[in-house]
Design an enzyme around this catalytic site. Structure first.
Site, mmCIF file in Angstrom:
data_model
loop_
_atom_site.group_PDB
_atom_site.id
_atom_site.type_symbol
_atom_site.label_atom_id
_atom_site.label_comp_id
_atom_site.label_asym_id
_atom_site.label_seq_id
_atom_site.Cartn_x
_atom_site.Cartn_y
_atom_site.Cartn_z
ATOM 1 N N GLY A 7 0.808 -1.211 0.000
ATOM 2 C CA GLY A 7 0.000 0.000 0.000
ATOM 3 C C GLY A 7 0.837 1.255 0.000
ATOM 4 O O GLY A 7 2.043 1.227 0.276
ATOM 5 N N LYS A 38 5.484 -1.962 -9.396
ATOM 6 C CA LYS A 38 5.254 -0.512 -9.304
ATOM 7 C C LYS A 38 6.560 0.267 -9.226
ATOM 8 O O LYS A 38 6.635 1.417 -9.653
ATOM 9 C CB LYS A 38 4.335 -0.195 -8.131
ATOM 10 C CG LYS A 38 4.783 -0.704 -6.759
ATOM 11 C CD LYS A 38 5.541 0.298 -5.952
ATOM 12 C CE LYS A 38 5.901 -0.212 -4.577
ATOM 13 N NZ LYS A 38 6.655 0.755 -3.765
ATOM 14 N N ASP A 56 -0.544 2.203 -4.482
ATOM 15 C CA ASP A 56 0.904 2.101 -4.307
ATOM 16 C C ASP A 56 1.640 2.529 -5.578
ATOM 17 O O ASP A 56 2.693 3.165 -5.525
ATOM 18 C CB ASP A 56 1.266 0.660 -3.940
ATOM 19 C CG ASP A 56 2.549 0.573 -3.117
ATOM 20 O OD1 ASP A 56 3.139 1.628 -2.816
ATOM 21 O OD2 ASP A 56 2.962 -0.547 -2.787
ATOM 22 N N VAL A 103 19.062 2.765 -2.113
ATOM 23 C CA VAL A 103 18.751 1.633 -2.982
ATOM 24 C C VAL A 103 17.434 1.871 -3.708
ATOM 25 O O VAL A 103 16.409 2.118 -3.077
ATOM 26 C CB VAL A 103 18.651 0.323 -2.175
ATOM 27 C CG1 VAL A 103 18.244 -0.837 -3.087
ATOM 28 C CG2 VAL A 103 19.985 0.010 -1.507
ATOM 29 N N GLU A 128 14.917 -0.099 -5.534
ATOM 30 C CA GLU A 128 14.554 -1.506 -5.734
ATOM 31 C C GLU A 128 14.190 -1.802 -7.188
ATOM 32 O O GLU A 128 14.399 -2.910 -7.682
ATOM 33 C CB GLU A 128 13.365 -1.869 -4.837
ATOM 34 C CG GLU A 128 13.680 -1.927 -3.365
ATOM 35 C CD GLU A 128 14.209 -3.286 -2.939
ATOM 36 O OE1 GLU A 128 14.747 -4.010 -3.794
ATOM 37 O OE2 GLU A 128 14.085 -3.612 -1.747
#
Length: 302
Positions: free
Chosen positions: A87, A142, A195, A230, A232
Site C-alpha cells: 500500500g 510498481k 501504491d 537503494v 529496488e
C-alpha cells in the site's frame, strides 16, 4: 530520517540477527530484496515457526523469486505464516505521522488481522487481504513503473504523457499478475493502484528519483552514486523481464526500462518508441457497431 524522533524506551536494538530471531514470535523483514538472501544466510536457527512479515518490495535475484516463494522454498515457512505489507506508505510521511493506508496480505486471515492490529494507529489505517503472492508482484512492478515515470520526467515529458503512462502501467500490471495467478481482485485497490500512483508521482519516491537521473543523462552507476540509496526497481527490472518471458506477458513499459538500464539504449529514443506502443483507446463501442444517422438529424451544442 531527519525530523523524526523514535521512542527509545520502546526500542531494543540488537546487532546479532540470531539473538533477535531467538527472542521474537513475529519477524518483520525490511531488507532490500537484493541483499535479503545474504542477510538471512547469517541465521543459524529455525524460522519456520515464526510469523514472517515482509515489507520487501522486490524479487530475490539469486532465485528470481518473490519473498513469499523464497521463504517457503528456502526456509520452509508455510504460506499461512507469511504476511506481506503493501500500500501507499512512504516512510517519510509515516515518520511525520501523516495519514497513510496499509494492506496486510496473508492466506491466514486471522494472522493478517493480528498484524494489521499491531500496525494500526490514529494516523495509520489498515485492512487485510488474502492476495499475498500477487500483492508482492504488484509491489515489485510498481517500482519499475516509477522508474519509467522518472525517466519521462527527466526527458521533459509533461503531465499529459505521464498520466497515459501510468494508466498503461496499471493495465500492464493487471495483465502480468493475472498471468501469474488468476484470482478475482480489484486492481484499483490501494495495494495495487494506490501504491503505483504514490511511487510514480511522489517526491519521496527513490525509484522515480533514480529514473529522473537516468532521463536527464546520468549513467546507471552515476545515478546510483548520486542517490546514495537503494532503488529496488533497478534490480526488479531484470527479474520482471525474465519472469515476464516465462509468463508470456506483453510488457512494453518493462521492456523499455530494461533496454535503458541493462542494454544501454538511449532513453530518448526508447521512449519515442514506447510512446507509439502505449494504448490510448476510446472506450466506446462505435468501432464494433454500425451507427446510422438520419438525413434530417441535427447536432446542437449542449
Amino acid at each position: 530520517m531527519q525530523g523524526v524522533t523514535l521512542p527509545k524506551k520502546r526500542l531494543s536494538i540488537r546487532t546479532d540477527i540470531n539473538e533477535v530471531v531467538e527472542k521474537v514470535d513475529v519477524l518483520i523483514l525490511c531488507i532490500p530484496a537484493a541483499f535479503l538472501a545474504n542477510s538471512l544466510a547469517e541465521i543459524k536457527g529455525d524460522i519456520k515457526n515464526k510469523l514472517i512479515v515482509s515489507a520487501v518490495k522486490g524479487v530475490v535475484p539469486e532465485s528470481l523469486q518473490i519473498v513469499g516463494h523464497y521463504l517457503n522454498e528456502s526456509w520452509q515457512v508455510p504460506y499461512d505464516q507469511i504476511a506481506v505489507v503493501a500500500g501507499p506508505s512512504h516512510a517519510e510521511e509515516v515518520g511525520m505521522e501523516k495519514l497513510s493506508y496499509l494492506t496486510i496480505a496473508c492466506q491466514d486471515q486471522n494472522s493478517a488481522a493480528f498484524i494489521a492490529s499491531l500496525f494500526k494507529t490514529s494516523y495509520f489505517r489498515t485492512k487485510i487481504s488474502n492476495d499475498i503472492i500477487e500483492t508482492e508482484y504488484a509491489a515489485m512492478l510498481k517500482n519499475i513503473y516509477a522508474i519509467a515515470a522518472g525517466i519521462a520526467h527527466g526527458l521533459n515529458y509533461g503531465d499529459n504523457f505521464q498520466s497515459v503512462l501510468m494508466s498503461n502501467a496499471i493495465r500492464e500490471m493487471k495483465r502480468y499478475i493475472k498471468n501469474v495467478h488468476k484470482l478475482k481482485r480489484n486492481i484499483n485497490n490501494s495495494a495495487y493502484l494506490g501504491d503505483l500512483l504514490v511511487t510514480g508521482y511522489s517526491v519521496f519516491s527513490r525509484n522515480r528519483t533514480f529514473g529522473n537521473f537516468i532521463g536527464i543523462g546520468y549513467s546507471v552507476t552515476a545515478a546510483q552514486a548520486e542517490m546514495n540509496m537503494v532503488a529496488e526497481g533497478y534490480y526488479a527490472t531484470k527479474s520482471a523481464k525474465l519472469l515476464g518471458i516465462n509468463f508470456k506477458t506483453r510488457t512494453p513499459i518493462i521492456d523499455a526500462v530494461y533496454a535503458i538500464l541493462y542494454e544501454g539504449q538511449s532513453p530518448a529514443k526508447t521512449f519515442i518508441k514506447l510512446s507509439k506502443k502505449l494504448n490510448y483507446r476510446v472506450d466506446l463501442n462505435c468501432s464494433r457497431k454500425r451507427i446510422s444517422f438520419s438525413k434530417n438529424m441535427r447536432i446542437s451544442p449542449t
